[in-house]
Design a protein around this motif. Structure first.
Motif, PDB file in Angstrom:
ATOM      1  N   ALA A  24      -7.634 -10.216  27.832  1.00  0.00           N
ATOM      2  CA  ALA A  24      -8.030  -9.986  29.151  1.00  0.00           C
ATOM      3  C   ALA A  24      -7.302  -8.659  29.235  1.00  0.00           C
ATOM      4  N   LEU A  25      -5.467  -8.617  28.596  1.00  0.00           N
ATOM      5  CA  LEU A  25      -4.924  -7.845  28.743  1.00  0.00           C
ATOM      6  C   LEU A  25      -6.027  -6.395  27.499  1.00  0.00           C
ATOM      7  N   ALA A  26      -6.043  -6.434  26.259  1.00  0.00           N
ATOM      8  CA  ALA A  26      -6.848  -5.530  26.032  1.00  0.00           C
ATOM      9  C   ALA A  26      -7.814  -4.839  26.647  1.00  0.00           C
ATOM     10  N   MET A  65      -0.800 -16.042  36.194  1.00  0.00           N
ATOM     11  CA  MET A  65       0.538 -15.489  36.425  1.00  0.00           C
ATOM     12  C   MET A  65       1.464 -16.119  36.752  1.00  0.00           C
ATOM     13  N   HIS A  66       1.849 -17.374  36.672  1.00  0.00           N
ATOM     14  CA  HIS A  66       2.841 -18.065  37.421  1.00  0.00           C
ATOM     15  C   HIS A  66       3.945 -18.194  36.813  1.00  0.00           C
ATOM     16  N   MET A  70       4.295 -13.338  32.471  1.00  0.00           N
ATOM     17  CA  MET A  70       3.043 -12.576  32.335  1.00  0.00           C
ATOM     18  C   MET A  70       3.157 -11.843  33.448  1.00  0.00           C
ATOM     19  N   ARG A  71       3.153 -11.728  34.929  1.00  0.00           N
ATOM     20  CA  ARG A  71       3.106 -10.772  35.596  1.00  0.00           C
ATOM     21  C   ARG A  71       3.443  -9.660  34.759  1.00  0.00           C
ATOM     22  N   ARG A  72       4.690  -9.597  34.602  1.00  0.00           N
ATOM     23  CA  ARG A  72       5.387  -8.586  33.492  1.00  0.00           C
ATOM     24  C   ARG A  72       4.659  -7.842  32.660  1.00  0.00           C
ATOM     25  N   GLN A  73       4.125  -7.995  31.800  1.00  0.00           N
ATOM     26  CA  GLN A  73       2.732  -7.037  31.153  1.00  0.00           C
ATOM     27  C   GLN A  73       2.026  -6.428  31.872  1.00  0.00           C
ATOM     28  N   VAL A  74       1.374  -6.820  32.444  1.00  0.00           N
ATOM     29  CA  VAL A  74       0.286  -6.292  33.585  1.00  0.00           C
ATOM     30  C   VAL A  74       1.208  -4.953  34.240  1.00  0.00           C
ATOM     31  N   LYS A  80       2.650   2.128  32.287  1.00  0.00           N
ATOM     32  CA  LYS A  80       1.570   3.075  31.340  1.00  0.00           C
ATOM     33  C   LYS A  80       0.785   4.249  31.446  1.00  0.00           C
ATOM     34  N   HIS A  81       0.306   3.462  32.010  1.00  0.00           N
ATOM     35  CA  HIS A  81      -1.165   4.158  32.563  1.00  0.00           C
ATOM     36  C   HIS A  81      -1.036   5.244  34.279  1.00  0.00           C
ATOM     37  N   GLY A  82      -0.094   5.289  34.818  1.00  0.00           N
ATOM     38  CA  GLY A  82      -0.195   5.696  36.032  1.00  0.00           C
ATOM     39  C   GLY A  82      -0.362   5.168  37.598  1.00  0.00           C
TER      40      GLY A  82
END
Length: 91
Positions: A24-26, A65-66, A70-74, A80-82
């Motif tokens: 999902a993150l990818a 995202m408890h 997990m929230r930091r990854q998003v 990164k993508h502005g």
């Protein structure tokens, strides 16, 4: 697809959950990259990507995202993508 096949199991398996979350993150990163703004990735003050037209791009990530990590990854992907990021907590 592959995600649906992995969900078809009858018991929770941490390795399947972890693989699904990574997938999902990818996918989120691919989506953000495909609608990237002309600004440098992660540039301060970069606007939310708009796909080159008058339409704005809105990405919704439905996840508990408890954990802060997990929230930091998003957050890092959005930065990164502005892209902008809003976290909504529901009880």
């Amino acid at each position: 697809g592959e995600f649906a096949e992995r969900r078809a199991g009858d018991a929770y398996r941490p390795e399947v959950w972890k693989a699904s979350r990574s997938e999902a993150l990818a996918q989120l990163e691919r989506d953000l990259a495909s609608s990237a703004s002309p600004h440098s990735p992660g540039e301060e003050g970069a606007p939310i990507p708009d796909g080159g037209g008058d339409e704005k791009v809105l990405v919704l990530v439905d996840d508990s995202m408890h954990l802060r990590s997990m929230r930091r990854q998003v957050f890092h992907l959005a930065r990164k993508h502005g892209a902008g990021l809003v976290v909504v907590h529901l009880d």
